[in-house]
Design a protein around this motif. Sequence first.
Motif, PDB file in Angstrom:
ATOM      1  N   SER A   1       0.818  -1.211   0.000  1.00 11.62           N
ATOM      2  CA  SER A   1       0.000   0.000   0.000  1.00 11.62           C
ATOM      3  C   SER A   1       0.853   1.263   0.000  1.00 11.62           C
ATOM      4  N   CYS A   2       2.152   1.123   0.100  1.00 15.48           N
ATOM      5  CA  CYS A   2       3.071   2.264   0.106  1.00 15.48           C
ATOM      6  C   CYS A   2       3.853   2.287  -1.204  1.00 15.48           C
ATOM      7  N   TYR A   3       4.884   3.124  -1.277  1.00 12.11           N
ATOM      8  CA  TYR A   3       5.632   3.333  -2.515  1.00 12.11           C
ATOM      9  C   TYR A   3       7.085   2.888  -2.347  1.00 12.11           C
ATOM     10  N   SER A   4       7.628   2.444  -3.490  1.00 17.26           N
ATOM     11  CA  SER A   4       9.079   2.330  -3.664  1.00 17.26           C
ATOM     12  C   SER A   4       9.410   2.986  -4.996  1.00 17.26           C
ATOM     13  N   PHE A   5      10.636   3.501  -5.141  1.00 16.76           N
ATOM     14  CA  PHE A   5      11.029   4.233  -6.340  1.00 16.76           C
ATOM     15  C   PHE A   5      12.281   3.587  -6.930  1.00 16.76           C
TER      16      PHE A   5
END
Length: 278
Positions: free
Chosen positions: A188-192
């Motif tokens: 539900s979160c982000y990685s870049f």
Amino acid sequence: MTKDKSRPPQDRPWENGWAPDTTRAPGTRRLWLAGALALATVTACVTAIAVMDSQAGEPAPESAEPTTLSSSAPGGLISFATPSGSATQTPGKDRERRPSPTPTTSASTSPSASPKPRPKAPKPSESDRTSPAPKPPKSNGISIRSVNYPDRYWRVRDGYVRLDSIGSGSEQREDATFRRVGGLADSSCYSFTTADGRYLRHRSFVLVRDSDDGSDLFRKDATFCPRPVYPSGAVMLESVNYPGRFLRHRNFQLRLDPYQHYGDFRSDASFRLVAGLD
């Protein structure tokens, strides 16, 4: 002599020789009258039943239906209305005069009511079969812009992530473009990721570019959860393994610092995710 002496006393018939007339039984006339009345009643009933049975086999005309108790009928008997002249006609003639029911349009069998054939869809031509399907345009990724410095973006330089002004050079624009994916430690979160497939992670609370070593620590260091803030459309990025710490720029260097309620922390930690610059 008086009349009483001419007739012997009747209380002593055997002594004076007088006896009553036995040629006719007493009450015979009344019996005959009662029998005649009973016979007439039976005859009338039989006649009425025979007439009613004969009329039951024929369809009774509508005007000959029995009426209710008529005031003109004596004794409150049911009276029958006199059939009208039209009721004397035979049932066949009355049936011939009635119009036949008109068929509805839905039951019509005329040729004009038959459904029209639908036109067939045109077959694809040979060129349509051989031409490849158009491919969706390639995504250019995203760029991350500062809220309090709108002309500056995240950019990887010498392995570190800084807040720089981006010129027109393709190398600079590529270094400032990333791909946002589901968080490695929390979907539900982000990685870049960068153009070469490496990830942005915090190390010693500084944001750097690094290769995925498959460790649990790396997945947590490279995962950030967005928190909407004012102004609309801006977010703050909170660390998964260090809750309460957010990415912010300090001296234009991206690092992970604890949240502060004073100073320029909120402005320094607020960013917008915009279309990629490359």
